[in-house]
Design a protein around this motif. Structure first.
Motif, short mmCIF file in Angstrom:
data_model
loop_
_atom_site.label_atom_id
_atom_site.label_comp_id
_atom_site.label_asym_id
_atom_site.label_seq_id
_atom_site.Cartn_x
_atom_site.Cartn_y
_atom_site.Cartn_z
N GLU A 1 -71.34 22.50 23.46
CA GLU A 1 -71.07 21.09 23.19
C GLU A 1 -70.75 20.84 21.73
O GLU A 1 -69.88 20.05 21.39
CB GLU A 1 -72.30 20.25 23.57
CG GLU A 1 -72.15 19.64 24.93
CD GLU A 1 -73.23 18.63 25.21
OE1 GLU A 1 -74.38 19.05 25.35
OE2 GLU A 1 -72.91 17.43 25.28
N TRP A 2 -71.49 21.51 20.86
CA TRP A 2 -71.30 21.34 19.41
C TRP A 2 -69.89 21.73 19.00
O TRP A 2 -69.25 21.10 18.18
CB TRP A 2 -72.35 22.17 18.66
CG TRP A 2 -72.33 23.62 19.04
CD1 TRP A 2 -72.99 24.19 20.10
CD2 TRP A 2 -71.60 24.67 18.41
NE1 TRP A 2 -72.70 25.53 20.16
CE2 TRP A 2 -71.86 25.85 19.14
CE3 TRP A 2 -70.74 24.74 17.31
CZ2 TRP A 2 -71.28 27.10 18.80
CZ3 TRP A 2 -70.19 25.97 16.96
CH2 TRP A 2 -70.46 27.11 17.71
N LEU A 3 -69.35 22.82 19.65
CA LEU A 3 -68.01 23.29 19.32
C LEU A 3 -66.97 22.28 19.80
O LEU A 3 -66.00 21.97 19.10
CB LEU A 3 -67.78 24.66 19.98
CG LEU A 3 -66.46 25.34 19.65
CD1 LEU A 3 -66.32 25.60 18.16
CD2 LEU A 3 -66.35 26.68 20.41
N TYR A 4 -67.20 21.73 20.98
CA TYR A 4 -66.30 20.73 21.54
C TYR A 4 -66.18 19.53 20.59
O TYR A 4 -65.10 19.02 20.34
CB TYR A 4 -66.84 20.27 22.91
CG TYR A 4 -65.96 19.27 23.61
CD1 TYR A 4 -64.88 19.69 24.39
CD2 TYR A 4 -66.20 17.91 23.49
CE1 TYR A 4 -64.07 18.78 25.03
CE2 TYR A 4 -65.40 16.97 24.13
CZ TYR A 4 -64.34 17.42 24.90
OH TYR A 4 -63.53 16.50 25.52
N ARG A 5 -67.31 19.12 20.05
CA ARG A 5 -67.29 17.95 19.15
C ARG A 5 -66.49 18.23 17.89
O ARG A 5 -65.81 17.36 17.37
CB ARG A 5 -68.72 17.53 18.78
CG ARG A 5 -69.42 16.89 19.94
CD ARG A 5 -70.67 16.20 19.52
NE ARG A 5 -70.41 14.92 18.86
CZ ARG A 5 -71.37 14.12 18.44
NH1 ARG A 5 -72.62 14.47 18.58
NH2 ARG A 5 -71.08 12.98 17.87
N ILE A 59 -66.59 19.47 10.87
CA ILE A 59 -66.75 20.92 10.66
C ILE A 59 -67.74 21.23 9.54
O ILE A 59 -68.52 22.20 9.63
CB ILE A 59 -65.40 21.62 10.42
CG1 ILE A 59 -65.57 23.14 10.57
CG2 ILE A 59 -64.79 21.30 9.07
CD1 ILE A 59 -64.52 23.78 11.41
N SER A 60 -67.76 20.38 8.50
CA SER A 60 -68.65 20.67 7.37
C SER A 60 -70.12 20.66 7.83
O SER A 60 -70.96 21.34 7.26
CB SER A 60 -68.43 19.67 6.25
OG SER A 60 -68.76 18.39 6.74
N ARG A 61 -70.40 19.88 8.88
CA ARG A 61 -71.77 19.80 9.36
C ARG A 61 -72.24 21.12 9.97
O ARG A 61 -73.42 21.39 10.06
CB ARG A 61 -71.91 18.66 10.38
CG ARG A 61 -71.58 17.33 9.73
CD ARG A 61 -71.56 16.20 10.72
NE ARG A 61 -72.84 16.00 11.36
CZ ARG A 61 -73.26 14.84 11.82
NH1 ARG A 61 -72.52 13.77 11.68
NH2 ARG A 61 -74.41 14.73 12.44
N LEU A 62 -71.26 21.95 10.38
CA LEU A 62 -71.64 23.24 10.98
C LEU A 62 -72.13 24.24 9.94
O LEU A 62 -72.78 25.22 10.28
CB LEU A 62 -70.44 23.86 11.71
CG LEU A 62 -70.07 23.23 13.04
CD1 LEU A 62 -68.97 24.04 13.69
CD2 LEU A 62 -71.27 23.14 13.96
N SER A 63 -71.79 23.98 8.67
CA SER A 63 -72.15 24.96 7.65
C SER A 63 -73.67 25.11 7.55
O SER A 63 -74.18 26.08 6.99
CB SER A 63 -71.58 24.54 6.30
OG SER A 63 -72.17 23.32 5.94
#
Ligand code: UDP
Length: 246
Positions: free
Chosen positions: A213-217, A225-229
C-alpha cells in the motif's frame, strides 16, 4: 473490563504496540464505547515511531494513549526482526470503516475533524448515505489554529466516537489535549477521510495483500517519496536494538 488485550504489548524502539488482531481489537473498542470509557487509540507506522524518537514530547504523549496499534507493514517487520512478532497489521482505515458500520447499526454518534473543507463536506454526505443509522454529531475541517470552537462543540454533543484525520503529529496532539472533554473513543486516522470520500484512492486489494500500500501511495503521489527515506533509518535502528538486546 480489561484495559489491555490479552498478550503483552510488543516494544519497538520504545513504543509499545498492542499484540492483537482486528477482530479482537474491534470488539474491545466496541465494549469500551458502549461503556463510555475514555479511549485514545494511536494508529502508528514507522514514520510515527521515528518521529517520536526525534521528538520526546510527542513520544511521551503517544505513550499516554490507551492503545498503540500497528498500522503499517514496517511495524510488523520490525517486530519480527526483534523476534517478538505481532499478530497482524491493523489498518486505521479498516478500523474506521468497521466502526462506522457498527455505529450505524447501533445508533451511535460520531464527530469528524480533519481534511480540507470540500472533503469534510463530502464526508458528511457519504456517511449520511452509507451509514444512515449513525448520528453525525458534527464535523470540522482539519485546518484550524484555535481548536476552542471544535472542542466546545464536541463537549456539547458528547459523541461516542471522535475521528481525527489531520495527520500526525497534529491529530495525536489534538486528542491528548482535549480527550478529557468527552468519554468516548478518540482515534487519529491520517488520510482516511480522503479515502472514504474517494478523494484519494486506496491501493487495490492485490497491492494490499502484498503489503505494498505504501508503494501505491508513492506511485500515485510522488511528492510522498521523501517520506520513504525514513524506512531504511527505521530498519537500521530496529536492527541495532536487536543487536543490543534491549
Ligand atoms: N490535514 C489536515 N490538517 C492539517 C494537515 C493535514 O486536516 O493541518 C489532512 C490532510 O488534508 C489529509 C490528512 O490530514 O487529509 C493527512 O493524511 P496523511 O495520509 O498524509 O496522514 P499522515 O500519513 O501524515 O498521518
Amino acid at each position: 473490563m480489561e484495559k489491555q488485550s490479552q498478550k503483552k504489548p510488543v516494544s519497538i524502539l520504545g513504543i509499545p504496540f498492542e499484540n492483537t488482531n482486528q477482530e479482537q481489537f474491534e470488539s474491545l473498542l466496541k465494549q469500551r464505547i458502549d461503556h463510555h470509557k475514555n479511549t485514545f487509540v494511536v494508529t502508528a507506522n514507522p514514520e510515527i515511531v521515528m518521529y517520536a524518537r526525534q521528538n520526546r514530547p510527542y513520544e511521551t504523549l503517544i505513550k499516554r494513549a490507551d492503545y498503540i496499534i500497528a498500522d503499517g507493514i514496517g511495524i510488523i517487520i520490525g517486530a519480527k526482526l526483534l523476534k517478538d512478532p505481532l499478530q497482524e497489521r491493523i489498518a486505521g482505515y479498516d478500523l474506521f470503516v468497521s466502526l462506522l458500520e457498527w455505529g450505524s447499526q447501533n445508533h451511535k454518534s460520531a464527530y469528524f475533524v480533519g481534511a480540507k473543507t470540500e472533503v469534510i463536506n463530502k464526508l458528511r454526505e457519504v456517511v449520511a448515505q452509507k451509514y444512515a443509522g449513525l448520528k453525525i454529531a458534527g464535523t470540522h475541517n482539519g485546518y484550524f489554529g484555535d481548536d476552542r470552537n471544535i472542542i466546545n462543540d464536541i463537549r456539547r454533543t458528547q459523541p461516542d466516537m471522535i475521528f481525527v484525520a489531520t495527520g500526525y503529529p497534529k491529530q495525536e496532539e489534538f486528542i491528548d489535549k482535549n480527550r478529557q472533554t468527552t468519554d468516548g473513543l478518540w482515534m487519529g486516522i491520517g488520510g482516511s477521510f480522503d479515502v472514504l470520500t474517494g478523494t484519494v484512492k486506496r491501493a487495490p486489494g492485490s497491492w494490499q495483500k502484498m503489503h505494498l500500500e505504501w508503494l501505491y501511495r508513492v506511485v500515485k503521489e510522488p511528492s510522498r517519496i521523501s517520506r520513504l527515506s525514513v524506512l531504511p533509518k527505521y530498519l537500521i535502528a530496529v536492527l541495532k536494538e536487536r543487536l543490543s538486546g534491549n
